[in-house]
Design an enzyme around this catalytic site. Sequence first.
Site, PDB file in Angstrom:
ATOM      1  N   ASN A 156     -44.836 -44.595  14.902  1.00 62.27           N
ATOM      2  CA  ASN A 156     -46.237 -44.789  14.026  1.00 62.27           C
ATOM      3  C   ASN A 156     -45.921 -46.807  14.212  1.00 62.27           C
ATOM      4  OD1 ASN A 156     -43.421 -43.504  13.913  1.00 62.27           O
ATOM      5  ND2 ASN A 156     -43.022 -44.139  11.527  1.00 62.27           N
ATOM      6  N   GLN A 184     -48.795 -39.355  16.190  1.00 57.85           N
ATOM      7  CA  GLN A 184     -48.948 -41.027  16.900  1.00 57.85           C
ATOM      8  C   GLN A 184     -50.012 -40.450  17.500  1.00 57.85           C
ATOM      9  OE1 GLN A 184     -49.985 -43.681  14.399  1.00 57.85           O
ATOM     10  NE2 GLN A 184     -48.215 -42.682  13.283  1.00 57.85           N
ATOM     11  N   SER A 204     -50.005 -34.011  13.838  1.00 54.45           N
ATOM     12  CA  SER A 204     -51.169 -33.911  12.460  1.00 54.45           C
ATOM     13  C   SER A 204     -52.412 -34.256  12.248  1.00 54.45           C
ATOM     14  CB  SER A 204     -50.614 -34.389  12.151  1.00 54.45           C
ATOM     15  OG  SER A 204     -50.590 -35.338  10.219  1.00 54.45           O
ATOM     16  N   HIS A 206     -54.432 -35.181   9.738  1.00 51.94           N
ATOM     17  CA  HIS A 206     -54.988 -36.959   9.375  1.00 51.94           C
ATOM     18  C   HIS A 206     -54.323 -38.675   9.811  1.00 51.94           C
ATOM     19  CE1 HIS A 206     -50.870 -38.839   6.788  1.00 51.94           C
ATOM     20  NE2 HIS A 206     -51.109 -37.442   7.480  1.00 51.94           N
ATOM     21  N   CYS A 330     -43.459 -43.578   4.758  1.00 46.34           N
ATOM     22  CA  CYS A 330     -42.904 -42.868   4.071  1.00 46.34           C
ATOM     23  C   CYS A 330     -42.190 -43.456   3.454  1.00 46.34           C
ATOM     24  CB  CYS A 330     -42.669 -41.725   5.427  1.00 46.34           C
ATOM     25  SG  CYS A 330     -43.619 -41.119   6.252  1.00 46.34           S
TER      26      CYS A 330
HETATM   27  C1  LIG Z   1     -46.986 -39.502   9.787  1.00 45.86           C
HETATM   28  C2  LIG Z   1     -46.546 -39.145  10.778  1.00 45.86           C
HETATM   29  C3  LIG Z   1     -45.334 -38.449  10.468  1.00 45.86           C
HETATM   30  C4  LIG Z   1     -46.070 -36.853   9.564  1.00 45.86           C
HETATM   31  O1  LIG Z   1     -46.945 -36.693   9.281  1.00 45.86           O
HETATM   32  P1  LIG Z   1     -47.679 -35.309   7.828  1.00 45.86           P
HETATM   33  O2  LIG Z   1     -49.072 -34.406   8.339  1.00 45.86           O
HETATM   34  O3  LIG Z   1     -47.829 -36.723   6.769  1.00 45.86           O
HETATM   35  O4  LIG Z   1     -46.198 -35.039   7.628  1.00 45.86           O
HETATM   36  C5  LIG Z   1     -44.462 -37.322  11.041  1.00 45.86           C
HETATM   37  N1  LIG Z   1     -44.994 -38.176  12.477  1.00 45.86           N
HETATM   38  C6  LIG Z   1     -44.850 -39.325  12.361  1.00 45.86           C
HETATM   39  C7  LIG Z   1     -45.020 -39.854  13.957  1.00 45.86           C
HETATM   40  C8  LIG Z   1     -45.751 -39.597  11.820  1.00 45.86           C
HETATM   41  O5  LIG Z   1     -46.764 -40.957  12.661  1.00 45.86           O
END
Ligand SMILES: *Cc1c(COP(=O)(O)O)cnc(C)c1O
Length: 391
Positions: A156, A184, A204, A206, A330
Amino acid sequence: MTGRDVIYLDCNASTPCDPRVVEAMLPFFTAVAANPASRNHRPGREALTALEDAREVVARCVGAGSATEIVFTSGASEANNLALTGAAEALAPRRRHLLTQATEHPSVLEPLRRLAARGWELTVLGVGRDGRVRLDELAAALRDDTALVSLMLANNETGAVQPVAGAAVLAHRRGAVLHCDAAQGAGKLPLDAAALAADLLTVSGHKVYGPKGIGALCLRGGAALRPVPQILGGGHEGGLRSGTPNLPGAIGLARALELAAAELPDESARVAALRDRLEQVLLARLDGCTVNAAGAPRLPGTSNLGFAGVEGAALLASLPDVAVGTGSACASSHPEPSPVLLAMGVERALAASSLRLSLGRFTTAAEVERAAGRIADEVLRLRALRRRPRA
Ligand SMILES: *Cc1c(COP(=O)(O)O)cnc(C)c1O
């Protein structure tokens, strides 16, 4: 300045929901109001049909064998927790060793650390300057009692792509399962759990122009491994994740993955060209500008840049018109340099000077030109301030 005037280059933290995704979701907030678990009436059955259709689409988009292999969750963090804690508990006590690498997302590292505190043995492999784990080191760290290997598809912060398919071959040779956090990589790289040979794969909403609050865990091969559920209750999602399903979210995730897959070849070429242009302008205008993980295959829209002689936090503060990240969103409340960059062997000062720029579907060429100019101007201004002797 309102949020609308800001150039948004933080797509790895979250992407705007695509209007086509919103359109697909809207009826499921109002017209289809029933609980998909209410099978005793027609609205409930209609909601269930829509949920199962969305599950089919998600299965197809991630390369699952069938819809039964998809568990909807509240996001990638929950999917990672279910995959890791659930699989570790399912495979204990015979297999008590867990293997991962240092640049994983906190939602992978923290559950593994908690398992280690509960008696599992955890090996965290280092990475090279390119941010990638070495397969010979991974092979050497595997044991006969290794339960699982967790390796992200792409990082990420740097966009570095990990050798997941190779890791899966090695893990399987020792009877371990492979989990891949593809939060990602999804939408930016071709996504195929079967081709990666991942037993567990996380996505995910979003991060792929879908809504926040929805994700999925793909359990490829279905019955072979059944993680121990972590959220207990009414037994939804085949007993693996209790709680009323987020139907609008599932519809949105399905539509988002479908759109990303359809547009991937053109879109990844467009975004990669914008990212390359951004780096080209900054490298041409600035001495002491380095691309972190430059040696790795990277996600098309991600650029992690160090600016020698400036503080990343100060640079961010002087760029209110450009939304970028330092390290993982995060962890951005921590003032420490990015653990991902430190794990790659990037010097502390350079790591602390680094910004993560992540471009996406709605980033334009004009925005990239403006952002590159603004960043270069501010780096030069901050460096000049430092050089000026104090009065
Ligand atoms: C954003 C992200 C997460 C967490 O995703 P959420 O849906 O916000 O809990 C986990 N792993 C990676 C590599 C991410 O970029």
